[in-house]
Design an enzyme around this catalytic site. Structure first.
Site, PDB file in Angstrom:
ATOM      1  N   HIS A   1     -14.284  29.373 150.504  1.00 35.45           N
ATOM      2  CA  HIS A   1     -13.956  28.195 149.697  1.00 35.45           C
ATOM      3  C   HIS A   1     -12.500  27.760 149.961  1.00 35.45           C
ATOM      4  CE1 HIS A   1     -14.300  25.714 145.929  1.00 35.45           C
ATOM      5  NE2 HIS A   1     -12.992  25.928 145.890  1.00 35.45           N
ATOM      6  N   GLU A   2     -11.583  28.696 149.866  1.00 34.95           N
ATOM      7  CA  GLU A   2     -10.167  28.365 150.098  1.00 34.95           C
ATOM      8  C   GLU A   2      -9.943  27.929 151.549  1.00 34.95           C
ATOM      9  OE1 GLU A   2      -8.470  27.904 147.540  1.00 34.95           O
ATOM     10  OE2 GLU A   2      -9.697  29.028 146.120  1.00 34.95           O
TER      11      GLU A   2
ATOM     12  N   HIS B   1     -10.356  24.252 151.753  1.00 37.12           N
ATOM     13  CA  HIS B   1      -9.125  23.564 151.327  1.00 37.12           C
ATOM     14  C   HIS B   1      -8.069  23.623 152.435  1.00 37.12           C
ATOM     15  CE1 HIS B   1     -10.101  22.680 147.176  1.00 37.12           C
ATOM     16  NE2 HIS B   1     -10.353  23.930 146.868  1.00 37.12           N
TER      17      HIS B   1
ATOM     18  N   GLU C   1     -11.913  19.148 146.894  1.00 33.23           N
ATOM     19  CA  GLU C   1     -12.996  20.046 146.491  1.00 33.23           C
ATOM     20  C   GLU C   1     -14.223  19.858 147.389  1.00 33.23           C
ATOM     21  OE1 GLU C   1     -11.964  22.144 144.314  1.00 33.23           O
ATOM     22  OE2 GLU C   1     -13.821  23.239 143.877  1.00 33.23           O
TER      23      GLU C   1
END
Lengths: 506, 506
Positions: A266-267, A270, A296
């Site tokens: 997930h990170e 980003h 997001e």
């Protein structure tokens, strides 16, 4: 009399200075969360205060007012980039200067008190403690909205801060559609005879091995370790100090590997965004993600559409088996996918699964909208909250801590932020759909381990622009249409019907 | 008309701002050396440039001139601390404003070029490459000394920058005495039949174990890990960001443990100084070590008078044996002490032993003095260097890289810095002598592992003052006399006579 060229250059130097202070602040925050010694904090807070004030002063100074005035007067003679910078600064300037100085100071003090009271209230699971502060925060924010002005709905102004262009009308429509689709799916899953075996998830997986596997995956996903690093924190995050320095953190639970693995992926989403912003924007206010929602979308795309893709695990499960043989040796790819995709209603947003997560967001959206339209009072919140959880998820919090008090956002004055999480998810599904037209062999790339074409598509359509384009502009140009919730709905219906054998429901 | 109180408060806020920027810069430098990603550097350099310029501007601004003027006019009405801050700022201000702006800019550019040329020259071992830059640096510095003014000797002004109050006269006297004492010792050791067995030093000692042992020792020496951290770098250092955040770094060589262990103890001495400065000085220009020499006295005291003390190793060798059993199990405490204290002339300053180190410094001192008095030309340096090494140490460099080009200092324009290393050593011996009067059971404390009384003595007499006292003032008050080289000489004579059985020499 200065020439326009000179004014422009001075303006850019002024922005470079703001950006430099922000970069220094970014490093200070990263350091505080990753390992600054305890006793550093007292004086470091002074440093943060001084640098933050300087950023605020430079952004709202008479000098800035002068730049805005002079450059706006010659807007037609400016290059596109300067115009974008000017618009960005003007927006910030107007927002900040429209609030009377003493009211803003009161607000900063209120937020700081509210945050610490919220912590105490959550610990004691006692909403009554927090209620007066939340009431005051809502009232102040409502007053600020009056200063700033709004169109149609006061809440629109708050939404616009996080997701420019997204309004209550838009959200009511898309959230309505999503709810109609998800609620029956959730009920179907509850009634399904399929019960995933999740025992393997909770077996011991040593931290060091989780870390090595995370690094292995990050490299394959295209995270550039020469422009970043991976550290450990209580709350995982990604932070872009500059495009050559985008750091991510994760958390390791030795009895549940999902947090570290999916959190890291997930990170990574980003981080790929920030690592791939056009370097020409460096040092300007345009070098960052264009909105919370688009940011997001990048993390959720990576986590759900890549990191939970069946081909991803067909490729990586054997590696995982090497890192933790006892845990995974008897787990087939299908069992693994069934286990990590288990869906069941839960009370805590951050622990929610992919399917029910959006319902958590909708509840918060509806409450915020009600608060700022006068349809709902702060004192009613625990009751409203619990009723909505019962209605959408079929479960009721047994106390405020696992209900209305679970999120930090409101205590920090962030109203209008929550919808971005759900929007990001819709954007991600919409990007995926458009990407498939350009890259029909999407699944094959995931299976091969080389997702460069996928990453490049995102860089081309999203990353590189930084803040030079608004979120809905990026969406429109990348997908050929405005916000459309159908792609997310279709994805969720297909995925969960298959996982839970729900053909009857459709 | 502002009241004096208001002017004073504004002055302090101005200094707090400078200090905040310096703290941010300190963190940025620490981060660059401990693990910032490679691609961070380009933009981070811009940030450093912007913050450094801001510090320079704030220190030399008309606003600062105004503060200095107004406060100086009311000096007798000010508290002692404000007077000290004023003096510190005035000194900086005068130094910086006396140089014409364009000359200063040229100088900054010259230094930056000289540093990179020096690196190349050292790599190629070719002094001729570096010579024109060093010539220019000396000429510029000489011109600056004219702007600043000097008493008796131009070199005094340079010395004063690093060690206020120390002059050529003082150094000639103490270095003369030290040379008279050390040179015969070095010759005696060469002729001695004692040949320490050092084989155990070069055995494999895993990095992780060296690190654990280093942390163990740091804790015993009183380094506060809640106000610091230990990291790894190519060149070890200590950096005080604030008194609650003093970080140290070390380097691990698995085939020679001395660098890590003694390096860590050395940096610990620097760190204890900064951790124990009076917190009331935080945010002012007085919160730092008072001079290079006093700083070095703290690190050398810790390294040599504590870390090489026989009782220290009687206590710690058993622990070391646990961390690396094969390496140390057959080594007795006496063998260990003999091995780690081996002394023999060498060419590289940073690798020199405790006895010969001062000779390396003296050579540099004499050369600098000659350069600024016109007794010596840059073009002659390799020859002068080699002749002095032959004279003092009996060895001659075979090339410029291991001779005149080995140190970075001159390429950065640091002339007058080297003597501080030797002064620190003399101060340390003098502190030790004075401490023994107050703490006759010194050896016992080292043996017990609780050196709190020793640390407290240093805090009481040295650390807490920060820059509120000048180096020679601290020395005088702590030891009851001015600089006296005899204590160092006595220490070295006793130590090495015993180790090498030199009774005949004395």
């Amino acid at each position: 009399m200065l020439t326009l060229e000179t004014v422009k250059n001075n303006f850019v130097s002024h922005l470079n200075k703001i950006s430099a202070y922000e970069e220094a602040l970014g490093l200070i925050f990263w350091d505080l969360r990753t390992g600054a010694p305890k006793k550093a904090i007292e004086q470091r807070s002074e440093v943060i205060g001084i640098l933050s004030s300087e950023v605020f002063n430079l952004s709202t100074s008479d000098q800035m007012a002068e730049y805005i005035k002079e450059l706006t007067a010659h807007k037609s003679e400016l290059d596109e980039l300067t115009v974008k910078m000017l618009e960005e600064c003007r927006k910030d300037f107007d927002r900040n200067r429209k609030i009377p100085e003493d009211e803003f100071k009161q607000y900063v003090i209120l937020k700081s008190k509210a945050e610490s009271i919220w912590e105490e209230a959550r610990e004691k699971s006692d909403f009554a403690l927090f209620e007066p502060y939340l009431t005051e925060l809502v009232a102040t924010t409502r007053r600020f909205v009056e200063y700033w002005g709004y169109e149609e709905n006061p809440y629109n102004t708050l939404l616009d801060m996080f997701e420019p262009g997204v309004t209550v009308d838009v959200l009511d429509q898309v959230f309505g559609r999503v709810r109609e689709a998800i609620v029956p799916l959730v009920k179907g899953i509850e009634a399904s005879t399929v019960k995933p075996d999740t025992a393997f998830i909770y077996k011991h997986f040593p931290k060091e091995s989780q870390k090595e596997f995370s690094i292995h995956v990050l490299k394959e996903l295209g995270y550039d370790f020469e422009a970043g690093r991976l550290d450990e924190t209580v709350h995982p995050f990604a932070t872009g100090l500059n495009t050559g320095d985008v750091r991510i953190t994760t958390r390791y639970d030795e009895d549940d590997f999902r947090g570290a693995i999916f959190g890291t992926i997930h990170e990574c989403g980003h981080a790929l965004y920030e690592q791939n912003i056009d370097p020409a924007l460096t040092g300007t206010p345009l070098s960052g993600g264009t909105s919370m929602g688009i940011h997001e979308s990048q993390s959720l795309f990576m986590e759900n559409f890549v990191g939970r893709h069946p081909e991803f695990w067909r490729r990586h499960l054997p590696t995982l088996q090497k890192y933790s043989p006892e845990q995974f040796s008897d787990v087939s790819v299908d069992d693994f996918l069934q286990g990590i995709n288990e869906s069941k209603p839960s009370l805590i947003r951050v622990d929610a699964d992919e399917l029910t997560y959006t319902l958590h967001i909708m509840i918060r959206y509806e409450i915020e909208k009600g608060l700022f339209n006068g349809d709902c009072e702060v004192s009613e919140l625990p009751e409203v909250w619990n009723r909505k959880y019962e209605e959408y998820l079929g479960i009721v919090p047994s106390n405020d801590a696992e209900g209305i008090l679970q999120d930090v956002h409101w205590s920090g004055g962030s109203f209008g932020y929550f919808p971005s999480y759900a929007l990001g998810y819709m954007y991600a599904a919409q990007f995926k759909q458009a990407m498939l037209k350009d890259i029909p062999e999407f699944d094959h790339h995931i299976a091969s381990g080389d997702i460069t074409p996928i990453k490049n598509w995102m860089t081309e359509k999203v990353h590189r622009f930084g803040k030079t384009k608004k979120p809905l502009e990026i969406l429109q140009q990348a997908t050929g249409e405005g916000l459309n919730a159908e792609y997310l709905i279709q994805y969720l219906e297909e995925k969960y019907s298959k996982l839970y054998n729900l053909s009857a429901v459709k």
